[in-house]
Design a protein around this motif. Structure first.
Motif, short mmCIF file in Angstrom:
data_model
loop_
_atom_site.label_atom_id
_atom_site.label_comp_id
_atom_site.label_asym_id
_atom_site.label_seq_id
_atom_site.Cartn_x
_atom_site.Cartn_y
_atom_site.Cartn_z
N ASP A 271 -6.18 2.12 5.91
CA ASP A 271 -6.06 2.62 4.54
C ASP A 271 -5.97 1.52 3.49
OD1 ASP A 271 -3.57 1.77 5.37
OD2 ASP A 271 -2.47 3.37 4.36
N ARG B 247 0.83 -1.21 0.00
CA ARG B 247 0.00 0.00 0.00
C ARG B 247 0.87 1.26 0.00
NH1 ARG B 247 -1.92 3.75 -0.97
NH2 ARG B 247 -3.75 4.87 -0.19
N THR C 33 -12.01 8.93 -4.64
CA THR C 33 -11.84 8.84 -3.20
C THR C 33 -12.92 7.91 -2.65
OG1 THR C 33 -10.94 11.08 -3.05
CG2 THR C 33 -11.83 10.11 -1.02
N VAL C 34 -12.49 6.86 -1.98
CA VAL C 34 -13.42 5.87 -1.43
C VAL C 34 -13.40 5.99 0.08
CG1 VAL C 34 -14.00 3.42 -1.28
CG2 VAL C 34 -12.99 4.33 -3.38
N VAL D 20 -7.31 -4.63 -3.46
CA VAL D 20 -8.39 -4.86 -2.52
C VAL D 20 -8.21 -6.26 -1.94
CG1 VAL D 20 -10.89 -5.14 -2.23
CG2 VAL D 20 -9.99 -3.33 -3.72
N ALA E 142 -8.05 -1.31 1.45
CA ALA E 142 -9.42 -1.67 1.12
C ALA E 142 -9.65 -3.17 1.31
CB ALA E 142 -9.73 -1.27 -0.32
N ASP F 116 1.74 2.83 -3.23
CA ASP F 116 0.65 3.42 -4.00
C ASP F 116 0.13 2.49 -5.10
OD1 ASP F 116 -1.05 5.61 -4.07
OD2 ASP F 116 -0.05 6.47 -5.81
N ARG G 67 -12.89 1.59 -8.77
CA ARG G 67 -12.99 2.97 -8.28
C ARG G 67 -11.60 3.49 -7.87
NH1 ARG G 67 -17.45 5.51 -7.01
NH2 ARG G 67 -16.53 6.52 -5.19
N LEU G 68 -10.81 2.63 -7.23
CA LEU G 68 -9.45 3.03 -6.85
C LEU G 68 -8.60 3.28 -8.09
CD1 LEU G 68 -8.77 0.51 -3.91
CD2 LEU G 68 -9.34 2.95 -3.72
N LEU H 171 -13.68 1.95 3.09
CA LEU H 171 -12.67 1.02 2.61
C LEU H 171 -12.86 -0.39 3.17
CD1 LEU H 171 -9.40 3.15 2.60
CD2 LEU H 171 -10.67 2.31 0.63
N PRO I 6 -2.73 0.00 -6.29
CA PRO I 6 -4.13 -0.24 -5.93
C PRO I 6 -4.43 -1.73 -5.76
CG PRO I 6 -3.92 1.12 -7.91
CD PRO I 6 -2.59 0.50 -7.67
#
Length: 343
Positions: A159, A141, A318-319, A148, A161, A144, A312-313, A322, A146
């Motif tokens: 932070d 993470r 902005t989510v 889940v 997801a 940076d 979305r990420l 998470l 992305p």
């Protein structure tokens, strides 16, 4: 004072020197666009003071954020995991995304997360019940990248997801159902002790019993790998107690199937002498005799939600939510009944 150039400089060191977050340093190192020129200059000057090499960012290929999604599921794709990964694949296909799959028991030993941010063919990842420790996820993470987590094995940092089913509520509904039927001595065949789902389900189980005025007896809780064979062994241990339980709540339908076998070998009638409940509502739960009372996990919805959150990420949204839990549903069938009169 800057450190000697021979010393290893970490992302954390650079962030502290520049007075920015680790994520911001990672964006600079990876050529991320969401960094102002002034901040980028501050980070690079901090790197120079520390003696760290200033890398040339690796550019994403043309059409960035339309590449493949890496799906890691280090388990055999049967039952639960097969259904979940199939749902993920269908959702990605609907969005025109390619899937790169890393799955199977052999994948448990592969250490692939660290190399994902450098892969030009991958934009993001879905990690199903990852075997990696929380520190490895946090490191990914911080770069940076992305991703889940689907059904996290351990608690996730705020932070990162993650999506899962409501394990606490699901287990509570099973125990409450059995308590309403008069059961007070309920055995719990739980999953591995270090899984987040196991601790959540124990909490739900204990909560329902406490409401019925019962404390969980330590001898009635067994932690096992969630297989039919381990369920069979665990149920055998519980059913051979001098004061055996009148009901068993299993971690999944496979362990419940093992419990049914152990009960059959001991001449116990289901549910006349013993009630058994599972979890997941797999096809297996509808083929056992009698059919299993179980908790339905919305696996198709879980896979679809994970894909939607990742997209979305990837799109830079902005989510705020998470960590998402999807509701479960108790499905009552023939394997549970009133506590035996002689008990």
């Amino acid at each position: 004072m800057s450190r000697p150039k021979s010393a290893r400089v970490t992302v954390r060191d650079i962030a502290a020197e520049a007075g920015v977050s680790i994520a911001t340093v990672s964006r600079v190192l990876n050529g991320g666009a969401a960094v102002s020129p002034a901040t980028r200059l501050t980070v690079r000057q901090a790197m120079e003071r520390l003696g760290a090499a200033v890398p040339v960012p690796v550019a994403r290929p043309a059409g960035a954020r339309t590449g493949a999604v890496f799906v890691r599921c280090p388990y055999l794709l049967t039952d639960y995991f097969g259904t979940l990964v199939s749902a993920v694949a269908e959702a990605l296909d609907r969005h025109g995304r390619r899937l790169i799959l890393n799955a199977g028991d052999a994948a448990k030993e592969a250490r692939v997360l660290a190399g994902l941010p450098e892969r030009r063919d991958i934009d993001g990842a879905l990690l199903v019940l990852p075997v990696e420790e929380a520190a490895e996820l946090a490191e990914l993470r911080s770069r940076d990248f992305p991703f889940v987590v689907v059904d996290p094995r351990t608690p996730l940092p705020r932070d990162i997801a993650g999506v899962s089913a409501a394990h606490f509520a699901g287990a509570r509904s099973v125990a409450a159902h059995l308590a309403e039927l008069g059961h007070r001595r309920i055995g719990l065949i739980n999953g591995p002790a270090d899984w987040l789902a196991s601790s959540s389900r124990f909490g739900g189980h204990a909560s329902a019993l406490a409401e019925a005025g019962v404390l969980v007896a330590p001898e009635l809780v067994v932690n096992v790998e969630p297989t039919a064979e381990e369920g069979y062994r665990a149920a055998g241990r519980l059913l051979d107690l001098a004061d055996r339980p009148t009901a068993l709540a299993a971690f999944n339908d496979k362990t419940a199937a093992g419990a049914l076998r152990a009960a059959h070998e001991r001449g116990l009638r289901i549910p006349g002498d013993l009630s058994v409940a599972g979890f997941d509502d797999l096809y297996l739960s509808r083929t056992s005799v009698p059919m299993l009372t179980t908790v339905r996990q919305p696996l198709a919805e879980l896979g679809g939600l994970a894909v939607s959150l990742l997209l979305r990420l990837l799109d830079g949204h902005t989510v705020e939510a998470l960590h998402v839990e999807l509701a479960t549903e108790l499905i009552v069938r023939g394997s549970t009944g009133p506590v035996p009169q002689h008990r």
